[in-house]
Design a protein around this motif. Structure first.
Motif, short mmCIF file in Angstrom:
data_model
loop_
_atom_site.label_atom_id
_atom_site.label_comp_id
_atom_site.label_asym_id
_atom_site.label_seq_id
_atom_site.Cartn_x
_atom_site.Cartn_y
_atom_site.Cartn_z
N MET A 13 0.87 -1.21 0.00
CA MET A 13 0.00 0.00 0.00
C MET A 13 0.89 1.24 0.00
N GLU A 14 0.61 2.18 -0.92
CA GLU A 14 1.50 3.32 -1.10
C GLU A 14 1.25 4.46 -0.10
N ILE A 15 0.21 4.29 0.75
CA ILE A 15 -0.08 5.37 1.70
C ILE A 15 0.45 5.00 3.08
N ARG A 16 0.67 6.04 3.91
CA ARG A 16 1.23 5.78 5.24
C ARG A 16 0.22 6.00 6.34
N SER A 17 -0.84 6.78 6.06
CA SER A 17 -1.83 7.05 7.12
C SER A 17 -3.21 7.19 6.51
N ALA A 18 -4.22 6.75 7.27
CA ALA A 18 -5.60 6.85 6.82
C ALA A 18 -6.49 7.07 8.03
N ALA A 19 -7.57 7.82 7.83
CA ALA A 19 -8.57 8.00 8.88
C ALA A 19 -9.85 7.28 8.46
N VAL A 20 -10.32 6.38 9.33
CA VAL A 20 -11.56 5.66 9.05
C VAL A 20 -12.60 6.13 10.05
N ILE A 21 -13.65 6.78 9.55
CA ILE A 21 -14.69 7.31 10.43
C ILE A 21 -15.91 6.40 10.33
N GLY A 22 -16.26 5.78 11.44
CA GLY A 22 -17.30 4.74 11.45
C GLY A 22 -16.60 3.39 11.41
N LEU A 23 -16.65 2.63 12.52
CA LEU A 23 -15.88 1.39 12.62
C LEU A 23 -16.82 0.19 12.77
N GLY A 24 -17.85 0.16 11.92
CA GLY A 24 -18.77 -0.98 11.91
C GLY A 24 -18.22 -2.10 11.03
N LEU A 25 -19.13 -2.90 10.48
CA LEU A 25 -18.71 -4.02 9.62
C LEU A 25 -17.79 -3.54 8.50
N MET A 26 -18.22 -2.49 7.77
CA MET A 26 -17.48 -2.07 6.59
C MET A 26 -16.23 -1.27 6.98
N GLY A 27 -16.42 -0.22 7.78
CA GLY A 27 -15.29 0.62 8.18
C GLY A 27 -14.28 -0.18 9.00
N GLY A 28 -14.78 -1.01 9.91
CA GLY A 28 -13.89 -1.84 10.72
C GLY A 28 -13.05 -2.77 9.86
N SER A 29 -13.68 -3.32 8.83
CA SER A 29 -12.94 -4.24 7.94
C SER A 29 -11.88 -3.48 7.13
N ARG B 111 -8.98 -2.82 9.47
CA ARG B 111 -8.16 -4.03 9.68
C ARG B 111 -7.23 -4.28 8.49
N GLU B 112 -7.76 -4.10 7.27
CA GLU B 112 -6.94 -4.32 6.08
C GLU B 112 -5.77 -3.33 6.04
N LEU B 113 -6.06 -2.06 6.39
CA LEU B 113 -5.01 -1.04 6.36
C LEU B 113 -3.96 -1.34 7.43
N SER B 114 -4.44 -1.73 8.62
CA SER B 114 -3.53 -1.98 9.74
C SER B 114 -2.54 -3.10 9.41
N VAL B 115 -3.03 -4.21 8.82
CA VAL B 115 -2.10 -5.32 8.52
C VAL B 115 -1.14 -4.95 7.39
N ARG B 116 -1.46 -3.89 6.63
CA ARG B 116 -0.55 -3.43 5.57
C ARG B 116 0.42 -2.36 6.09
N GLY B 117 0.43 -2.13 7.40
CA GLY B 117 1.38 -1.20 7.98
C GLY B 117 0.97 0.26 7.88
N VAL B 118 -0.27 0.52 7.49
CA VAL B 118 -0.75 1.90 7.43
C VAL B 118 -1.14 2.34 8.85
N ARG B 119 -0.79 3.56 9.19
CA ARG B 119 -1.16 4.11 10.50
C ARG B 119 -2.63 4.53 10.42
N VAL B 120 -3.48 3.89 11.26
CA VAL B 120 -4.92 4.12 11.16
C VAL B 120 -5.39 5.06 12.27
N LEU B 121 -5.94 6.20 11.86
CA LEU B 121 -6.69 7.08 12.76
C LEU B 121 -8.15 6.65 12.64
N GLY B 122 -8.92 6.86 13.70
CA GLY B 122 -10.30 6.40 13.59
C GLY B 122 -11.24 7.16 14.48
N HIS B 123 -12.54 6.94 14.25
CA HIS B 123 -13.56 7.41 15.18
C HIS B 123 -14.82 6.59 14.98
#
Lengths: 294, 294
Positions: B1-17, B20-32
């Motif tokens: 993955m070419e990005i280093r950070s992402a913000a995921v707003i809404g951590l239900g089935l779709m956002g949570g998934s 998780r995909e970003l986290s295992v690819r080493g992306v720094r995940v911000l969330g709410h």
């Protein structure tokens, strides 16, 4: 299994699966199927020991006769079935029961007939789809004749219990009314949805998992379902009308842009689906029920 | 993955998934997430590194912003989103697209917004249902703005391809029209069927496998689907009307006791389901299509 021989007429998904269950339990299986390739396969697989001729001559050698053909053939076979003195139980696997019991009343085996409808299946069909375990945990409706002997009733219950099913005794009309909603309506809904999607230029591959669930049944045999639906056309028509009323209701909520009404409509469905009814609650104020009451 | 950070707003089935995909690819995940227990779980599971405050202050630190809330919240967040100078791509996971793109047009990030709709899911919801692999093999619709920058377009396609999905570019109105039939109508059909069954006194346990397939979606969140259906109410209403026409047609065939007509009606559905359309045939003479043409 307390029986030594059984004749299974119709060796598709349902009949073939019954034949396999009987065979592994050491029951001598007589059989017949209208399709010559199915007859070859059922003999080759060692499931059917004796293939009966198209006349079904010799069927009266079987202690149990199971008619696993579509509804029209089952009724035709019943009407020309003689007294079959050595037979203890005659049953069928047809999805409708009132007209089958009528035909059994014209047969020589009315006193030993118990209608059966296993609530299991698959969108695939034919001998190749038949398998052991199909009836494990399945609900099987049993519909007695008024004249059905106690021995036939006992054997019918023991037969299905031995195959892993749960039996539920029910009258034929009550069965057909219930099944119009619980089985025939899901088939019609799935086919209707598939037709709308086809007409909208949407391919099966365009669907998500939910759409795929909803359209899986649309692949069922048109020939088989034409017979089932027409055999139960009055109850089936009422069930379809009930679904049309629910759709008209939700379309009105969409047109009125009514979030509270739409949420309640969707919640009624979700609460039913979550099984609240099993806990004695009745969350669904159904349009169908309301209009029946009114 | 070419990005280093992402913000995921809404951590239900779709956002949570997605998180998780970003986290295992080493992306720094911000969330709410609006739900405090979800926030605790997402931090505890080590998926979200930084939990943003309800104001979403700090969201502009993320190279990619993913709005995975229901449609109304997604539009509210978009409308108050400033220029986010360090952000390359802003996207959403909402099931409707035209109104979301309208809201994006009022945001400070219109030139970096690409709407997305992954055609996957589950009748379960929430962080606990989120998982790796949810997007593997899924179709993801991508809807660009007229003003969307080429870099945002490229990154959106790369993002979903990296998660295992197939991307399909489509206009927002065309998407909403298509989805009314392929996704919103199956939900409505399932809920309507569940309501008829509930009104007929049938419990979920009374159903065979086909009936269970047809009613599985009825368990979906009423709150979520109220928003989706009302957001797309014109197209959804037209789709529901198409289904009503197919049901009225089959009811007429039942009332007329017309085996040939009923067989053709069922065959049209079965042929679509078997994928004939993919081979360039058009076996369905849909009532819906006919009335649109007329």
């Amino acid at each position: 299994m307390e029986i030594r021989s059984a004749a299974v007429i119709g060796l598709g998904l349902m009949g073939g699966s019954v034949a396999r269950e009987l065979s592994v339990r050491g029951v001598r299986v007589l059989g017949h199927d209208a399709d010559p390739l199915t007859r070859v396969a059922a003999l080759r697989d060692g499931v059917v020991e004796v293939m009966l001729p198209p006349s079904l001559e010799g069927i009266d050698q079987a202690e149990v006769i199971i008619l696993a053909t579509p509804v029209r053939s089952a009724k035709e076979i019943l009407r020309r079935l003689g007294p079959c003195r050595g037979t203890i139980l005659v049953t069928d696997l047809v999805s409708t029961k009132a007209s089958v019991l009528d035909a059994a009343g014209e047969s020589g085996v009315a006193d030993r007939f118990i209608g059966a409808h296993p609530m299991t299946g698959d969108h695939r069909s034919g001998w190749a789809a038949s398998r052991l375990g199909l009836f494990q945990g399945a609900l099987v409706y049993l519909c007695p004749m008024e004249v059905s002997e106690a021995a036939a009733r006992r054997l019918a219950a023991a037969f299905w219990t031995d195959l892993g099913a749960h039996v539920h005794w029910i009258g034929a009309d009550e069965h057909d009314h219930l099944l119009a909603a619980s089985s025939h309506l899901p088939q019609v809904a799935s086919s209707a949805l598939a037709r709308v999607l086809g007409g909208s230029g949407i391919a099966p591959a365009d669907l998500g998992p939910g759409g795929r669930d909803l359209t899986r049944l649309a692949d069922s045999s048109a020939e088989l379902w034409t017979e089932i639906l027409l055999d139960n056309r009055e109850f089936a028509g009422l069930a379809v009308a009930g679904l049309e009323r629910e759709l008209a209701a939700v379309r009105a909520l969409l047109e009125a842009n009514d979030p509270a009404g739409l949420r309640d409509w969707l919640r009624g469905a979700a609460q039913w689906s979550a099984g609240c009814r099993e806990n004695g609650e009745n969350p669904v104020e159904s349009v169908a029920a309301a209009s029946h009451a009114g």
